[in-house]
Design a protein around this motif. Structure first.
Motif, PDB file in Angstrom:
ATOM      1  N   PHE A  50       0.839  -1.193   0.000  1.00 44.80           N
ATOM      2  CA  PHE A  50       0.000   0.000   0.000  1.00 44.80           C
ATOM      3  C   PHE A  50       0.874   1.242   0.000  1.00 44.80           C
ATOM      4  CE2 PHE A  50      -2.371  -3.173   2.445  1.00 44.80           C
ATOM      5  CZ  PHE A  50      -3.566  -3.187   1.765  1.00 44.80           C
ATOM      6  N   LYS A  51       0.318   2.310  -0.578  1.00 43.90           N
ATOM      7  CA  LYS A  51       0.958   3.617  -0.486  1.00 43.90           C
ATOM      8  C   LYS A  51      -0.145   4.650  -0.603  1.00 43.90           C
ATOM      9  CE  LYS A  51       4.324   6.683  -2.655  1.00 43.90           C
ATOM     10  NZ  LYS A  51       3.423   7.824  -2.732  1.00 43.90           N
ATOM     11  N   GLY A  52      -0.343   5.439   0.445  1.00 47.22           N
ATOM     12  CA  GLY A  52      -1.338   6.508   0.422  1.00 47.22           C
ATOM     13  C   GLY A  52      -2.761   5.996   0.397  1.00 47.22           C
ATOM     14  N   GLY A  53      -3.696   6.904   0.098  1.00 45.38           N
ATOM     15  CA  GLY A  53      -5.095   6.533  -0.043  1.00 45.38           C
ATOM     16  C   GLY A  53      -5.868   6.516   1.259  1.00 45.38           C
ATOM     17  N   TYR A  54      -7.148   6.230   1.122  1.00 50.09           N
ATOM     18  CA  TYR A  54      -8.092   6.230   2.236  1.00 50.09           C
ATOM     19  C   TYR A  54      -7.677   5.247   3.331  1.00 50.09           C
ATOM     20  CZ  TYR A  54     -12.308   5.055   4.843  1.00 50.09           C
ATOM     21  OH  TYR A  54     -13.188   4.802   5.844  1.00 50.09           O
ATOM     22  N   LEU A  55      -7.295   4.062   2.941  1.00 49.80           N
ATOM     23  CA  LEU A  55      -6.985   3.017   3.906  1.00 49.80           C
ATOM     24  C   LEU A  55      -5.804   3.397   4.783  1.00 49.80           C
ATOM     25  CD1 LEU A  55      -7.742   0.179   4.872  1.00 49.80           C
ATOM     26  CD2 LEU A  55      -6.098  -0.698   3.257  1.00 49.80           C
ATOM     27  N   VAL A  56      -4.749   3.891   4.178  1.00 50.03           N
ATOM     28  CA  VAL A  56      -3.555   4.261   4.942  1.00 50.03           C
ATOM     29  C   VAL A  56      -3.880   5.398   5.907  1.00 50.03           C
ATOM     30  CG1 VAL A  56      -1.215   5.192   4.763  1.00 50.03           C
ATOM     31  CG2 VAL A  56      -1.965   3.413   3.192  1.00 50.03           C
ATOM     32  N   LYS A  57      -4.630   6.398   5.447  1.00 53.43           N
ATOM     33  CA  LYS A  57      -5.010   7.512   6.312  1.00 53.43           C
ATOM     34  C   LYS A  57      -5.843   7.032   7.490  1.00 53.43           C
ATOM     35  CE  LYS A  57      -5.096  10.995   2.667  1.00 53.43           C
ATOM     36  NZ  LYS A  57      -5.964  11.834   1.836  1.00 53.43           N
ATOM     37  N   SER A  58      -6.798   6.160   7.240  1.00 53.24           N
ATOM     38  CA  SER A  58      -7.663   5.686   8.325  1.00 53.24           C
ATOM     39  C   SER A  58      -6.887   4.825   9.317  1.00 53.24           C
ATOM     40  CB  SER A  58      -8.868   4.919   7.761  1.00 53.24           C
ATOM     41  OG  SER A  58      -8.470   3.713   7.165  1.00 53.24           O
ATOM     42  N   MET A  59      -5.906   4.034   8.822  1.00 55.62           N
ATOM     43  CA  MET A  59      -5.088   3.228   9.731  1.00 55.62           C
ATOM     44  C   MET A  59      -4.222   4.125  10.603  1.00 55.62           C
ATOM     45  SD  MET A  59      -4.003  -0.245   7.680  1.00 55.62           S
ATOM     46  CE  MET A  59      -3.042   0.591   6.464  1.00 55.62           C
ATOM     47  N   LYS A  60      -3.633   5.182  10.015  1.00 57.98           N
ATOM     48  CA  LYS A  60      -2.813   6.109  10.789  1.00 57.98           C
ATOM     49  C   LYS A  60      -3.656   6.815  11.839  1.00 57.98           C
ATOM     50  CE  LYS A  60       0.810   7.051   7.412  1.00 57.98           C
ATOM     51  NZ  LYS A  60       1.397   8.059   6.518  1.00 57.98           N
TER      52      LYS A  60
END
Length: 180
Positions: free
Chosen positions: A160-170
């Protein structure tokens, strides 16, 4: 007889550990895989030591095979229960169903919509959804109810790199840190 029982139990532990170790290696979690590998090696050496100490004892060999087979089943169940990782689910539908898209987003699924063209030039829509494996069944159940005629393909992404999923996990990990 006690040795045979011990061998079965050790295989019931060993093989699920092997399953988890393999998953951790594939997912790049090398430290976890290494720790499991050490425990795995210890169990392996002890169980084979018991077997090799008396090669005329066929019961121990049969116990090893039974334990190994049962361990594979147990390992599969453990892996399914833990559901480590993510799936990318591609959903192809004939119509741009805004209600479905909004409902999936409301339920916490990241949805990206693409417009394409079918064989006869008809418009088609593809929903790309990245989902934690622990929520995959929930997503599939929603799709079965809301889009029963959809063509659905699921596969495992490798990075993964960026996107909705990465933001929500952070965001979720920051919230956990603040609670401590």
């Amino acid at each position: 007889m006690l040795d045979a029982l011990l061998i079965v139990i050790m295989q019931f532990v060993l093989v699920p550990l092997t399953t988890l170790r393999t998953i951790f290696v594939v997912k790049g979690q090398i430290q976890k895989a290494s720790m499991l590998g050490g425990v795995e090696a210890l169990i392996y050496v002890i169980s084979l030591g018991i077997i090799f100490s008396d090669l005329s004892n066929y019961l121990n060999m049969i116990a090893y095979a039974i334990g190994y087979s049962g361990g594979i089943i147990l390992g599969g169940l453990v892996e399914k229960k833990l559901a480590i990782g993510f799936r990318t689910v591609n959903v192809s539908v004939l119509d741009k169903d805004i209600e479905l898209i909004d409902m999936l987003r409301y339920e916490g699924f990241g949805v990206t919509v693409f417009e394409g063209e079918g064989r006869e030039g008809n418009k088609r829509y593809r929903l790309d959804i990245v989902v934690k494996r622990s929520r995959e069944k929930e997503l599939m159940d929603l799709l079965n109810v809301k889009a029963p005629k959809a063509f659905v393909v699921a596969y495992e992404p490798t990075g993964f790199k960026g996107g909705y999923l990465v933001k929500s996990m952070k965001k979720a990990s920051k919230q956990k840190l603040l609670k401590r």
